[in-house]
Design an enzyme around this catalytic site. Structure first.
Site, PDB file in Angstrom:
ATOM      1  N   ILE A  43       7.359   6.156  17.474  1.00  0.00           N
ATOM      2  CA  ILE A  43       6.999   6.984  16.302  1.00  0.00           C
ATOM      3  C   ILE A  43       5.664   7.710  16.508  1.00  0.00           C
ATOM      4  O   ILE A  43       5.548   8.904  16.238  1.00  0.00           O
ATOM      5  CB  ILE A  43       6.927   6.126  15.015  1.00  0.00           C
ATOM      6  CG1 ILE A  43       8.187   5.262  14.855  1.00  0.00           C
ATOM      7  CG2 ILE A  43       6.688   7.002  13.785  1.00  0.00           C
ATOM      8  CD1 ILE A  43       9.439   5.944  14.405  1.00  0.00           C
TER       9      ILE A  43
ATOM     10  N   ARG B 269      -5.304  10.384   5.032  1.00  0.00           N
ATOM     11  CA  ARG B 269      -4.208  11.282   5.301  1.00  0.00           C
ATOM     12  C   ARG B 269      -3.129  11.211   4.218  1.00  0.00           C
ATOM     13  O   ARG B 269      -2.523  12.205   3.850  1.00  0.00           O
ATOM     14  CB  ARG B 269      -3.597  10.954   6.662  1.00  0.00           C
ATOM     15  CG  ARG B 269      -2.561  11.953   7.048  1.00  0.00           C
ATOM     16  CD  ARG B 269      -1.841  11.598   8.295  1.00  0.00           C
ATOM     17  NE  ARG B 269      -1.017  12.727   8.686  1.00  0.00           N
ATOM     18  CZ  ARG B 269       0.158  12.989   8.177  1.00  0.00           C
ATOM     19  NH1 ARG B 269       0.659  12.203   7.250  1.00  0.00           N
ATOM     20  NH2 ARG B 269       0.840  14.051   8.574  1.00  0.00           N
TER      21      ARG B 269
ATOM     22  N   ARG C 164      -8.462  -1.429   3.827  1.00  0.00           N
ATOM     23  CA  ARG C 164      -7.719  -0.269   3.307  1.00  0.00           C
ATOM     24  C   ARG C 164      -6.326  -0.679   2.836  1.00  0.00           C
ATOM     25  O   ARG C 164      -5.767  -0.063   1.943  1.00  0.00           O
ATOM     26  CB  ARG C 164      -7.581   0.818   4.390  1.00  0.00           C
ATOM     27  CG  ARG C 164      -8.873   1.553   4.625  1.00  0.00           C
ATOM     28  CD  ARG C 164      -8.679   2.704   5.560  1.00  0.00           C
ATOM     29  NE  ARG C 164      -7.930   3.775   4.907  1.00  0.00           N
ATOM     30  CZ  ARG C 164      -7.957   5.039   5.279  1.00  0.00           C
ATOM     31  NH1 ARG C 164      -8.704   5.403   6.282  1.00  0.00           N
ATOM     32  NH2 ARG C 164      -7.242   5.941   4.655  1.00  0.00           N
TER      33      ARG C 164
ATOM     34  N   LYS D  21       0.844  -1.211   0.000  1.00  0.00           N
ATOM     35  CA  LYS D  21       0.000   0.000   0.000  1.00  0.00           C
ATOM     36  C   LYS D  21       0.870   1.248   0.000  1.00  0.00           C
ATOM     37  O   LYS D  21       0.673   2.170  -0.788  1.00  0.00           O
ATOM     38  CB  LYS D  21      -0.896  -0.004   1.249  1.00  0.00           C
ATOM     39  CG  LYS D  21      -1.534   1.348   1.554  1.00  0.00           C
ATOM     40  CD  LYS D  21      -2.497   1.266   2.720  1.00  0.00           C
ATOM     41  CE  LYS D  21      -1.880   1.403   4.084  1.00  0.00           C
ATOM     42  NZ  LYS D  21      -1.465   2.767   4.461  1.00  0.00           N
ATOM     43  N   ASN D  22       1.845   1.257   0.917  1.00  0.00           N
ATOM     44  CA  ASN D  22       2.610   2.488   1.113  1.00  0.00           C
ATOM     45  C   ASN D  22       3.642   2.741   0.017  1.00  0.00           C
ATOM     46  O   ASN D  22       4.249   3.815  -0.030  1.00  0.00           O
ATOM     47  CB  ASN D  22       3.252   2.489   2.502  1.00  0.00           C
ATOM     48  CG  ASN D  22       2.183   2.609   3.580  1.00  0.00           C
ATOM     49  OD1 ASN D  22       1.032   2.947   3.288  1.00  0.00           O
ATOM     50  ND2 ASN D  22       2.547   2.309   4.819  1.00  0.00           N
TER      51      ASN D  22
ATOM     52  N   ARG E 152      -0.674  13.791  13.839  1.00  0.00           N
ATOM     53  CA  ARG E 152       0.139  13.626  12.623  1.00  0.00           C
ATOM     54  C   ARG E 152       0.295  14.954  11.894  1.00  0.00           C
ATOM     55  O   ARG E 152      -0.393  15.247  10.914  1.00  0.00           O
ATOM     56  CB  ARG E 152      -0.462  12.549  11.728  1.00  0.00           C
ATOM     57  CG  ARG E 152      -0.488  11.219  12.441  1.00  0.00           C
ATOM     58  CD  ARG E 152      -1.058  10.117  11.605  1.00  0.00           C
ATOM     59  NE  ARG E 152      -0.134   9.623  10.606  1.00  0.00           N
ATOM     60  CZ  ARG E 152      -0.431   8.628   9.767  1.00  0.00           C
ATOM     61  NH1 ARG E 152      -1.612   8.077   9.787  1.00  0.00           N
ATOM     62  NH2 ARG E 152       0.450   8.217   8.894  1.00  0.00           N
TER      63      ARG E 152
ATOM     64  N   CYS F 220      -5.103  11.388  13.654  1.00  0.00           N
ATOM     65  CA  CYS F 220      -5.922  10.216  13.418  1.00  0.00           C
ATOM     66  C   CYS F 220      -5.757   9.318  14.615  1.00  0.00           C
ATOM     67  O   CYS F 220      -5.087   9.666  15.579  1.00  0.00           O
ATOM     68  CB  CYS F 220      -5.569   9.521  12.113  1.00  0.00           C
ATOM     69  SG  CYS F 220      -4.032   8.640  12.172  1.00  0.00           S
TER      70      CYS F 220
HETATM   71  N1  EPU Z   1       6.076  14.089  11.536  1.00  0.00           N
HETATM   72  C1  EPU Z   1       6.062  15.400  11.967  1.00  0.00           C
HETATM   73  N2  EPU Z   1       5.838  16.370  11.035  1.00  0.00           N
HETATM   74  C2  EPU Z   1       5.617  16.083   9.724  1.00  0.00           C
HETATM   75  C3  EPU Z   1       5.621  14.743   9.295  1.00  0.00           C
HETATM   76  C4  EPU Z   1       5.857  13.752  10.233  1.00  0.00           C
HETATM   77  O1  EPU Z   1       6.257  15.690  13.142  1.00  0.00           O
HETATM   78  O2  EPU Z   1       5.410  17.032   8.922  1.00  0.00           O
HETATM   79  C5  EPU Z   1       6.334  13.027  12.528  1.00  0.00           C
HETATM   80  C6  EPU Z   1       5.116  12.118  12.742  1.00  0.00           C
HETATM   81  O3  EPU Z   1       4.216  12.670  13.656  1.00  0.00           O
HETATM   82  C7  EPU Z   1       5.755  10.844  13.236  1.00  0.00           C
HETATM   83  C8  EPU Z   1       7.080  10.813  12.480  1.00  0.00           C
HETATM   84  O4  EPU Z   1       7.310  12.148  12.021  1.00  0.00           O
HETATM   85  O5  EPU Z   1       6.020  10.923  14.601  1.00  0.00           O
HETATM   86  C9  EPU Z   1       7.132   9.882  11.307  1.00  0.00           C
HETATM   87  O6  EPU Z   1       5.975  10.032  10.506  1.00  0.00           O
HETATM   88  P1  EPU Z   1       6.009   9.819   8.943  1.00  0.00           P
HETATM   89  O7  EPU Z   1       5.827  11.136   8.281  1.00  0.00           O
HETATM   90  O8  EPU Z   1       7.193   9.004   8.573  1.00  0.00           O
HETATM   91  O9  EPU Z   1       4.695   8.953   8.723  1.00  0.00           O
HETATM   92  P2  EPU Z   1       3.803   8.972   7.423  1.00  0.00           P
HETATM   93  O10 EPU Z   1       4.633   9.204   6.241  1.00  0.00           O
HETATM   94  O11 EPU Z   1       2.613   9.818   7.650  1.00  0.00           O
HETATM   95  C10 EPU Z   1       4.066   6.450   6.808  1.00  0.00           C
HETATM   96  C11 EPU Z   1       3.149   5.311   6.560  1.00  0.00           C
HETATM   97  C12 EPU Z   1       2.584   4.841   7.889  1.00  0.00           C
HETATM   98  C13 EPU Z   1       3.733   4.433   8.804  1.00  0.00           C
HETATM   99  C14 EPU Z   1       4.704   5.612   8.970  1.00  0.00           C
HETATM  100  C15 EPU Z   1       5.933   5.270   9.777  1.00  0.00           C
HETATM  101  C16 EPU Z   1       2.300   5.820   4.356  1.00  0.00           C
HETATM  102  C17 EPU Z   1       1.142   6.202   3.502  1.00  0.00           C
HETATM  103  N3  EPU Z   1       2.080   5.748   5.671  1.00  0.00           N
HETATM  104  O12 EPU Z   1       3.286   7.468   7.404  1.00  0.00           O
HETATM  105  O13 EPU Z   1       1.780   3.705   7.609  1.00  0.00           O
HETATM  106  O14 EPU Z   1       3.239   4.063  10.063  1.00  0.00           O
HETATM  107  O15 EPU Z   1       5.136   6.052   7.665  1.00  0.00           O
HETATM  108  O16 EPU Z   1       6.630   4.237   9.173  1.00  0.00           O
HETATM  109  O17 EPU Z   1       3.369   5.561   3.832  1.00  0.00           O
HETATM  110  C18 EPU Z   1      -0.141   2.352   7.721  1.00  0.00           C
HETATM  111  O18 EPU Z   1       0.197   1.895   6.620  1.00  0.00           O
HETATM  112  O19 EPU Z   1      -1.062   1.854   8.416  1.00  0.00           O
HETATM  113  C19 EPU Z   1       0.575   3.526   8.227  1.00  0.00           C
HETATM  114  C20 EPU Z   1       0.077   4.277   9.204  1.00  0.00           C
END
Ligand code: EPU
Length: 439
Positions: A347, A98, A418, A27-28, A127, A122
């Site tokens: 995280i 998101r 999802r 998915k990701n 986030r 969420c």
């Molecule tokens: N963060 C910030 N500010 C930002 C962006 C991120 O503070 O602008 C923080 C987040 O709050 C978190 C950390 O940085 O504490 C890492 O978040 P990240 O941005 O890496 O997460 P994401 O890109 O929103 C993706 C996956 C998630 C997975 C996380 C961590 C996708 C679509 N989603 O989320 O997957 O948990 O990386 O590996 O790629 C899932 O598939 O169920 C899922 C939640």
């Protein structure tokens, strides 16, 4: 939205499952690949796109913007974004998902503007998107924040390459800024970038279209932008296998398998889980694209008594550390292992909420705070009625229901849908007694 539920008859701790479990596309990795279609000069075909709700939602958003999105055979998805003419993400779907914020980078780079609703927090925690906004600003964009969302504008000559240091590695942030940098003027360096396999896959896909990118899979990614669209590659790029699905299957196989072959996966992407499970005593044979799990047999157990696994501690971490998305399924494993384990979720701040339900099934889990829990095992689990709070916890509940004694009813199957393509069909094929009830 339909809320189907699963009825699962648990195995009561017996290891009886036999057969093959194929892993679908990630998915990701699929979502950023679909977003990248905005940067190509023709219809982009992507292979191994799983039939999951989130890919459907992102396809719907792209269609609302003016793209044509078609399913081909064999998991292919064909995306033609040449007629895209809108830059405002449709509120309803974008708010539901998101990950739609991934579209901000390519839309801003290609059209000079984008607007999207506030993605908000969420269930897994707060986030924010501050790293995205700061990154786009460093590339010269201006942003306005209104009550209902954000509006970003590139400078008149287009986005400019720059040097960005993420205060914390962010997967989607790295991906969307990489997508923007491919079309920006000059060179962009992303530092403390995410190193996840999904980021590497995206870089390879963009490079297949002519983008100049180096360093993916390390903390420093360098991108030289070009003011023209990418060329559709001759060979169809195939989305990488879902490492979280593979890891969840591995845990299920360890707990309930007699002989399970997990196929079409990349074991190297979940090396940390394999190492931990092996330390715990799980017998895993690893090939390049498969994993086979059989119950461990100790010499003293010639009478057939299954060995109890040993417990291990978990601290979630960015790749190649322990993935937060496997934390809940791994805790189900720990409930069946001997010893006391500290689980530290570093995280997200809402990702231990499922512990209450596992405790109600018989697990011994003490929550210290929003980030830390202690799991003592082994404890037999009893089936019950469960409401999965999110995708990954939903999968953990499913594993718990399969190993428990008695019947469980698993609600909120839409969260599992999802990210996992018709999971019940694949589980039934190895002997899981699971039924989907349509609502
Ligand atoms: N963060 C910030 N500010 C930002 C962006 C991120 O503070 O602008 C923080 C987040 O709050 C978190 C950390 O940085 O504490 C890492 O978040 P990240 O941005 O890496 O997460 P994401 O890109 O929103 C993706 C996956 C998630 C997975 C996380 C961590 C996708 C679509 N989603 O989320 O997957 O948990 O990386 O590996 O790629 C899932 O598939 O169920 C899922 C939640």
């Amino acid at each position: 939205m339909a809320d189907d539920f699963f009825i699962v008859q648990g195995l009561g701790g017996k290891r009886t499952l036999v057969g093959e479990l194929p892993v679908r596309g990630s998915k990701n990795a699929a979502l950023p690949a679909m977003a990248s279609a905005l940067l190509f000069d023709g219809a982009l075909t992507l292979g191994n796109i799983p039939l999951i709700e989130d890919a459907g939602f992102l396809g719907d958003i792209l269609e609302e913007l003016g793209a044509q999105v078609k399913r081909g055979g064999n998991g292919d998805l064909i995306l033609d974004t040449r007629k895209v003419n809108a830059t405002a993400l449709p509120r309803e779907i974008a708010k539901r998902m998101r990950a739609s914020v991934i579209l901000a980078g390519p839309l801003l780079a290609r059209f000079g503007e984008v607007s999207f609703p506030h993605p908000g927090g969420c269930v897994i925690g707060n986030r924010p998107i501050d790293f995205f906004l700061e990154g786009f600003q460093k590339m010269g964009a201006q942003y306005e924040e209104a009550k209902d969302g954000y509006r970003l504008r590139a400078p008149s000559g287009g986005l400019r390459g720059t040097d960005i240091f993420f205060r914390q590695p962010t997967v989607t942030g790295t991906e969307t800024l990489m997508l923007a940098a491919v079309r920006a003027h000059g060179a962009t360096t992303l530092r403390n970038a995410a190193m996840e396999p999904e980021v590497v896959f995206l870089a390879e896909l963009l490079r297949a279209g002519g983008a100049q990118i180096n360093g993916e899979g390390t903390p420093t990614i360098e991108i030289t932008g070009k003011d023209k669209p990418l060329r559709v590659p001759h060979k169809t790029p195939r989305v990488i296998p879902d490492r979280i699905e593979a890891g969840s299957f591995l845990i299920l196989a360890a707990l309930a398998g007699k002989d399970i072959l997990i196929k079409h996966c990349e074991p190297e992407h979940i090396r940390v889980l394999i190492e931990l499970l092996r330390t715990a005593g799980v017998d895993i044979e690893v090939g390049k694209d498969f994993m086979r799990v059989r119950p461990p047999v100790r010499a003293s157990e010639s009478l057939g008594k299954a060995q109890v696994y040993k417990s291990f501690g978990i601290k979630t971490h960015e790749y190649p550390g322990f993935p937060t998305d496997l934390q809940a399924p791994a805790v189900v494993f720990l409930t069946q292992a001997e010893g006391e384990a500290l689980v530290h979720e570093t995280i997200f701040d809402g990702r231990l909420a499922y512990a209450k339900d596992l405790s109600a099934m018989g697990a011994n889990i003490t929550l210290w705070d929003a980030h830390r829990a202690v799991v003592k095992g082994p404890t037999p689990l009893k089936g019950r009625e469960l409401h999965g709070p999110d995708l990954r916890a939903g999968l953990a509940y499913l594993i718990a229901a399969i190993i428990a004694r008695g019947k469980s009813v698993l609600h909120n199957v839409r969260f599992i849908d999802r990210g996992h393509e018709r999971i019940e069909e694949r589980l039934r094929a190895i002997g899981v007694m699971i039924e989907r009830v349509k609502n």
